[in-house]
Design an enzyme around this catalytic site. Sequence first.
Site, PDB file in Angstrom:
ATOM      1  N   PHE A  77       0.585  -1.126  -0.029  1.00  0.00           N
ATOM      2  CA  PHE A  77      -0.024   0.076  -0.012  1.00  0.00           C
ATOM      3  C   PHE A  77       0.962   1.188   0.230  1.00  0.00           C
ATOM      4  O   PHE A  77       0.322   2.226  -0.247  1.00  0.00           O
ATOM      5  CB  PHE A  77      -0.987   0.051   1.180  1.00  0.00           C
ATOM      6  CG  PHE A  77      -0.546   0.785   2.429  1.00  0.00           C
ATOM      7  CD1 PHE A  77       0.250   0.105   3.292  1.00  0.00           C
ATOM      8  CD2 PHE A  77      -0.979   1.991   2.598  1.00  0.00           C
ATOM      9  CE1 PHE A  77       0.701   0.829   4.453  1.00  0.00           C
ATOM     10  CE2 PHE A  77      -0.414   2.813   3.823  1.00  0.00           C
ATOM     11  CZ  PHE A  77       0.267   2.220   4.617  1.00  0.00           C
ATOM     12  N   LYS A  78       2.163   0.969   0.302  1.00  0.00           N
ATOM     13  CA  LYS A  78       3.051   2.497   0.609  1.00  0.00           C
ATOM     14  C   LYS A  78       2.936   3.147  -0.914  1.00  0.00           C
ATOM     15  O   LYS A  78       3.569   4.331  -1.192  1.00  0.00           O
ATOM     16  CB  LYS A  78       4.240   2.211   1.186  1.00  0.00           C
ATOM     17  CG  LYS A  78       4.119   2.044   2.612  1.00  0.00           C
ATOM     18  CD  LYS A  78       5.625   1.893   3.382  1.00  0.00           C
ATOM     19  CE  LYS A  78       5.127   1.531   4.813  1.00  0.00           C
ATOM     20  NZ  LYS A  78       4.421   0.255   5.248  1.00  0.00           N
ATOM     21  N   ASP A  79       2.881   2.135  -2.063  1.00  0.00           N
ATOM     22  CA  ASP A  79       2.805   3.009  -3.166  1.00  0.00           C
ATOM     23  C   ASP A  79       1.969   4.015  -3.421  1.00  0.00           C
ATOM     24  O   ASP A  79       2.178   4.962  -4.166  1.00  0.00           O
ATOM     25  CB  ASP A  79       2.521   1.776  -4.282  1.00  0.00           C
ATOM     26  CG  ASP A  79       3.703   0.744  -4.419  1.00  0.00           C
ATOM     27  OD1 ASP A  79       4.899   1.036  -4.181  1.00  0.00           O
ATOM     28  OD2 ASP A  79       3.509  -0.315  -4.894  1.00  0.00           O
ATOM     29  N   LEU A  82       3.823   6.969  -2.123  1.00  0.00           N
ATOM     30  CA  LEU A  82       5.124   7.248  -2.656  1.00  0.00           C
ATOM     31  C   LEU A  82       5.299   7.498  -4.037  1.00  0.00           C
ATOM     32  O   LEU A  82       6.234   8.253  -4.629  1.00  0.00           O
ATOM     33  CB  LEU A  82       6.215   6.156  -2.047  1.00  0.00           C
ATOM     34  CG  LEU A  82       6.199   6.375  -0.459  1.00  0.00           C
ATOM     35  CD1 LEU A  82       6.805   5.014   0.008  1.00  0.00           C
ATOM     36  CD2 LEU A  82       7.450   7.628  -0.312  1.00  0.00           C
TER      37      LEU A  82
END
Length: 510
Positions: A77-79, A82
């Site tokens: 999920f950090k995509d 970022l």
Amino acid sequence: MPTIWDGVWTDWSFEELAFEIFSLYIDPSEIPSRDLKNIVNKSYSTFRAPDVTPLVTLDQEKQLYLLELFHGPTFAFKDVALQLLGNLFEYFLVRKNGEKPESERDHLTVIGATSGDTGSAAIYGLRSKKDVDIMIMFPEGKVSPVQEAQMTSVLDRNVHNVAVDGSFDDCQDFVKELFGDPDIKRTHQLAAVNSINWARILAQISYFAFSLGRLLRDGKINASSKVCFVVPTGNFGDILAGYFAKRMGFRIEKLVVATNENDILDRFWKTGYYEKKPIHGPHANGGFAEDGVKAHEDGVRETPSPAMDILVSSNFERLLWFLAFEVYGRCLNTVEEKRAEAGQRVKGWLDQLKSKGGFGVEPKLLEAAKISFESERVSNKQTIAMIKQQYSAQTPAAKEGTSSGTTGSTTRGKYILDPHSAIGVEAALRSIQRAPPPGTTHVALATAHPAKFSKAVEEALGSEKGFQFRSLLPEQFIGLEELEKRKYYFKKSEGIEGLRKFIREQVPSR
Ligand SMILES: *Cc1c(COP(=O)(O)O)cnc(C)c1O
């Protein structure tokens, strides 16, 4: 142009809704609307699912949905945050530098330490971007093979992977030292991308709103339905974004904090004490793992969900500020006074955290925290059991094939959860018992693709008839480990001088 508030927004695409939300916080004088729109579209064009963050039905009867956040380049999920952040960095730098020749251009060096997911998401967010380099330090041999391969197979010239013969903490210490290093300051302009970065939080508000919109559009809920979001939580960034979505006016009944055995947040909601070593609460044992679970020196326990292995949550103080503002600001007149009071309270608590390893809050503050939040702790055993349990259930999400981007489910009606998402689903099922359908609908956040966490998934499903881990692998993972790699080995003993030398030689200066 319709606004979020007039009811039309439920039809919008993810990109349209994200743009409208970001526009509320980013003034057009900062980024003109047309540019912001381009940045948003570019950021989410790298996602494989047409809906970017698709919502799938996990259990119709229980009104339980899964919000899949892992369709970005690194399958976690950090995509979502970022990808946006990388484009924002590039936008500001290129705008500032204009047509200047190479030697006169401002150059930014993003540095970070990672034990897994943040590093790869940051690298994919910044690879090949103009006027910016990224250097990620990780402990050699302590990052999962997939995660390491994801980082080191990125060969773009502006990406620098540094493997350190130490622990994650050693990496983090080096990064901290670099930020304070006067020598590096003279030659390089450093920036961080850690989870307190406001742009990251802002980006994450989008999918809380988007999934509510989809539920409304598809008639799964109506305007007065109660919806709870269940969030696998580590540094409290993801769930804080949900809290901001709620405060913006999106109808969210409760946010459920789901922790693993590193449960400082769950203990806070159960007891009102925020303590590194558990002294109060149901899992109090003075900080020692006595149940066979390995714990590091500092007390962080090893779990199947490493992205949530934290000792303290770096975004939690932000929630405390809002709660203190509300509770202790009540009897003050001006906003300035309320802010000053909230700031003082938070400072007091954080001072105690530093000096005594913890603090407690008054019952009225805890009561305020319980208005918007619930919490659940999911043990290592329960995490593995949940992956198994979900696999045994026939899942409409997998049968319907409604989410074409879904590679988390197999085609035979079985949904495979990654260990982080499993914690969310377990916590959601407990919350459903307290607030059952039809009154309440639950959305659990799926934060990673199961193929990233092979060990836990194999442990849960290895003995299931017909289960093959290989069949779970997305095409992007096949052959990943054989790709050409680049990393720089760094010996702890080389110290900060060695690191400075590496940066001077490899990374363009400011
Ligand atoms: C980072 C991460 C989390 C925790 O998110 P926070 O914003 O730190 O609470 C959960 N799951 C996965 C897979 C992650 O990478």
